[in-house]
Design an enzyme around this catalytic site. Structure first.
Site, PDB file in Angstrom:
ATOM      1  CG  HIS A 464      -1.818   1.174   1.344  1.00  0.00           C
ATOM      2  ND1 HIS A 464      -3.165   1.131   1.061  1.00  0.00           N
ATOM      3  CD2 HIS A 464      -1.572   2.458   1.698  1.00  0.00           C
ATOM      4  CE1 HIS A 464      -3.696   2.326   1.245  1.00  0.00           C
ATOM      5  NE2 HIS A 464      -2.740   3.159   1.633  1.00  0.00           N
ATOM      6  CD  GLU A 465       1.496   3.631   3.650  1.00  0.00           C
ATOM      7  OE1 GLU A 465       1.682   4.676   3.003  1.00  0.00           O
ATOM      8  OE2 GLU A 465       0.442   3.417   4.290  1.00  0.00           O
ATOM      9  CG  HIS A 468       0.203   6.211  -0.745  1.00  0.00           C
ATOM     10  ND1 HIS A 468      -0.830   6.870  -1.378  1.00  0.00           N
ATOM     11  CD2 HIS A 468      -0.353   5.625   0.352  1.00  0.00           C
ATOM     12  CE1 HIS A 468      -1.955   6.679  -0.698  1.00  0.00           C
ATOM     13  NE2 HIS A 468      -1.700   5.927   0.350  1.00  0.00           N
ATOM     14  CG  HIS A 471       0.470   8.917  -6.977  1.00  0.00           C
ATOM     15  ND1 HIS A 471      -0.669   9.239  -6.271  1.00  0.00           N
ATOM     16  CD2 HIS A 471       0.322   9.522  -8.178  1.00  0.00           C
ATOM     17  CE1 HIS A 471      -1.462   9.981  -7.027  1.00  0.00           C
ATOM     18  NE2 HIS A 471      -0.882  10.174  -8.184  1.00  0.00           N
TER      19      HIS A 471
HETATM   20 ZN   LIG Z   1      -3.049   5.210   1.888  1.00  0.00          ZN
END
Ligand SMILES: [Zn+2]
Length: 673
Positions: A464-465, A468, A471
């Protein structure tokens, strides 16, 4: 003595910063940023996009870098001194922010550019920047006359006092309650650790036996595991009473006041409701779209939720002869049924998830999708020896980003996991400045005999991290304020949540889920169980999330003069979503801090919204192969690299060819076939 923070630097110069450098650096950088803004205002030339909007976008850069370093460290490696500095500096920074957004001379220039510029001469990104800059002023009241500006300020002051009061009341009610147990039999079912903590608390408060509180680490295990139904009932009802008792901590009037003031504020600024005001700057755009979204999901998830509820009721009946499942039974029987069906043991899985392997797995996924290579380097300054640093390069060997990873808990690091950056990405004078991105987690640390072995939950957190981080790392925009994760916040979880999907795929697990001692790949039966248990009772969970989203929207899109009673208003909103019988002495809204004290007003829907996005986007991969280069390139070109340069719906449609549909999520959650 020279202050390192005020000299030009590329990578954050952690080892050379003295704590005493921060405050003077902040003040000098704020003064410089003010000077830059003043120069824009004083420019004798006619306002243009370049001399006003663009100049603003590139102002205060040193201040940003100092802020990033300071506030990141205040989360990841803090101490009392840093915390003190934060308290002194935070109001100065917000005052500086207000100096800009409330500056009439600056707004006059921005407005002139906004009203006169030929937008066809601007790129899409420039048009977005212009609109965003202009809106930043207008949404703070720049177009109002002086009397209305004054009114707006009054409303804002009152709202901030009420939110604070709301929170303090919830906190006071949480702290006031104790469930005091003196008979050991009443602890039946509870895990050892929970019992120990309850014993410790009792000792601290000089009581016999065990104490349980409404704090989550105490409350949650109690309602999940305690066999004693009467006590589960007692603590559940106590939790539901927060802010809803006839005492000085009652939040009913505060809720009604907040809702009324938010509505007034919105109307003053020319919006029909607070929800209209908020959603203007969201991917979802307006209340109709959000309500359609929630109601559509509701219609599709409700049959599954009702079926699950009937199953759970039958299970409770069989086990304990219970006829009517109540709110205090939900977590308890869900957990029991889950254990019975899956008996999935974290300890059995952990040997397959050695941190180093999982991290390399994430790197390999990024390599297959986006042609990225991660090379660990030891030459970059870091703030703690646990931090790992990597150069991230593309297929041509060009530097894409620096990547910092900080995995283990320690004193001075706050809980949870997050992605952040020390330097964002931008293009100026033809030079593409590459970002410095970091992820910070609190994973199971290694021991003298064992490496760091992650729970499955920690594995998905890492991905998940890392999503990010991608991105941030793949950002390719001109202006730093539109770069990377600077997007509408019902869009920001797409890159992170989509990465979690790869972890559930056997093809990905085969890359990295290998036993740390034997090298054996994780058995398929575990993989199947992980997948199945992920969607266990998902219908009921969905209905619950939808009920919160619908309640939030109702509070913020209803004419507040028509709302007289909090409880009856709430019950009306819950009519379509409630499975359990109502508890008359409980209310949800009086302790709904997300929307009355946090930033989630008219935004609760975004949890589900983001899930729909990531499921729909991943489905596109699945249809074409989860490592399909063409789809991955589209995802990079239209989503990851674009940041907030265009409307997220436009970007999404470019990637996906259509608007997001909820079917993939419903399928993944097992709610439709
Ligand atoms: Zn998040």
């Amino acid at each position: 003595m020279e202050n390192i923070l005020l000299k030009p630097f590329d990578t954050a110069p952690f080892s050379q910063i003295k704590t005493s450098d921060y405050e003077p650096a902040f003040y000098a950088a704020i003064a410089d940023a003010k000077k830059e803004i003043q120069q824009i205002i004083d420019n004798p030339d006619k306002p243009t996009f370049e001399n006003t909007i663009e100049a603003m976008a590139f102002s205060g850069m040193q201040l940003d870098r100092i802020s990033n370093i300071f506030f990141n460290l205040n989360s990841a490696e803090t101490n009392e001194e840093l915390q003190k500095i934060a308290q002194v500096v935070a109001p100065k920074l917000s005052a500086f922010g207000n100096d800009i957004t409330l500056n009439p001379d600056l707004f006059a220039r921005v407005k002139q550019v906004h009203d006169t510029v030929d937008t066809s001469s601007l790129t899409t990104e420039q048009q977005t920047l212009l609109a965003k800059s202009y809106k930043g002023f207008v949404r703070n009241g720049a177009l109002l006359n002086d009397a209305d500006k004054e009114k707006l300020r009054e409303i804002d002051t009152q709202l901030s006092i009420l939110s604070l009061q709301f929170n303090e009341n919830v906190l006071a009610e949480t702290n006031a309650y104790r469930l005091h147990i003196t008979d050991e039999n009443d602890l039946a079912g509870l895990p050892e650790g929970t019992i120990e903590a309850a014993k410790n608390l009792a000792q601290q408060e000089e009581k016999e036996g065990w104490l349980f509180t409404l704090d989550f680490p105490s409350y949650l295990p109690f309602v999940t595991y305690a066999k004693n139904r009467e006590l589960r009932k007692e603590i559940t009802i106590a939790a539901g009473k927060k802010g809803f008792q006839q005492n000085e901590f009652n939040n009913e009037k505060i809720v009604l006041d907040i809702v009324r003031l938010r509505n007034q504020r919105a109307q003053l600024l020319g919006y029909a409701t607070h929800a209209d005001f908020v959603l203007e700057e969201r991917m979802a755009q307006n209340p109709t779209k959000v309500m359609d979204f929630l109601n559509d999901l509701l219609a599709k998830a409700k049959p599954a939720a009702e079926k699950e509820f009937a199953e759970l009721t039958a299970y409770a009946k069989k086990l304990d002869g219970i006829d009517q499942l109540e709110k205090w039974d939900g977590s308890y029987y869900s957990e029991k049924l889950k254990q019975e069906r899956f008996s999935l043991d974290d300890e059995a899985l952990k040997p397959y998830f050695k941190l180093e392997n999982v991290l390399n797995g994430a790197f390999e996924v990024a390599h297959r999708l986006f042609d990225l290579n991660f090379i660990e380097v030891h030459t970059i300054d870091k703030y703690h020896e646990d931090v790992q640093t990597f150069e991230v390069k593309d297929g041509n060997g060009d530097l894409v980003a620096l990547f910092y990873a900080d995995f283990f808990p320690r004193k001075g690091k706050r809980n949870g996991a997050w992605m952040t950056s020390y330097k964002s990405q931008w293009i100026k004078d033809g030079k593409n400045e590459r970002p410095h991105v970091s992820i910070v987690c609190n994973f199971t640390p290694p021991t003298p005999s064992k490496p760091s072995l992650l729970t499955f939950n920690e594995v998905t957190t890492l991905f998940h991290e890392f999503g990010h981080a991608l991105h941030g790392m793949l950002a390719n925009t001109t202006y730093p304020s539109l770069s990377g994760t600077s997007v509408y916040w019902d869009f920001v979880e797409l890159p992170s949540q989509i990465m979690e999907n790869w972890v559930y795929e056997p093809e990905t697990l085969a890359l990295f889920a290998k036993h740390y001692e034997t090298g054996e790949t994780i058995p398929q039966v575990y993989v199947d169980k992980i997948k199945e248990s992920a969607s266990f009772l998902e219908g009921m969970a969905t209905l619950r999330q939808l009920s919160f989203g619908l309640l939030d929207m109702a509070w913020h899109s209803t004419d507040p003069t028509t709302i007289t009673n909090l409880k009856s208003f709430e019950n009306k909103q819950f009519a379509e979503t409630s499975l359990y019988p109502d508890v008359a002495e409980n209310a949800m809204s009086t302790a709904f801090s997300h929307i009355f004290a946090g930033g989630y007003s008219s935004g609760y829907y975004s949890y589900k919204w983001a899930e729909v996005l990531d499921a729909d986007a991943f489905d596109y991969f699945k249809q074409n192969g989860i490592f399909n280069k063409e789809i991955a390139t589209k995802f990079k070109d239209y989503i990851l690299s674009q940041g907030g340069t265009d409307h997220p719906m436009t970007l999404y449609k470019k990637f996906r060819g259509q608007e997001p549909q909820p079917e993939a999520l419903l399928k993944r959650a097992g709610l439709i076939k």
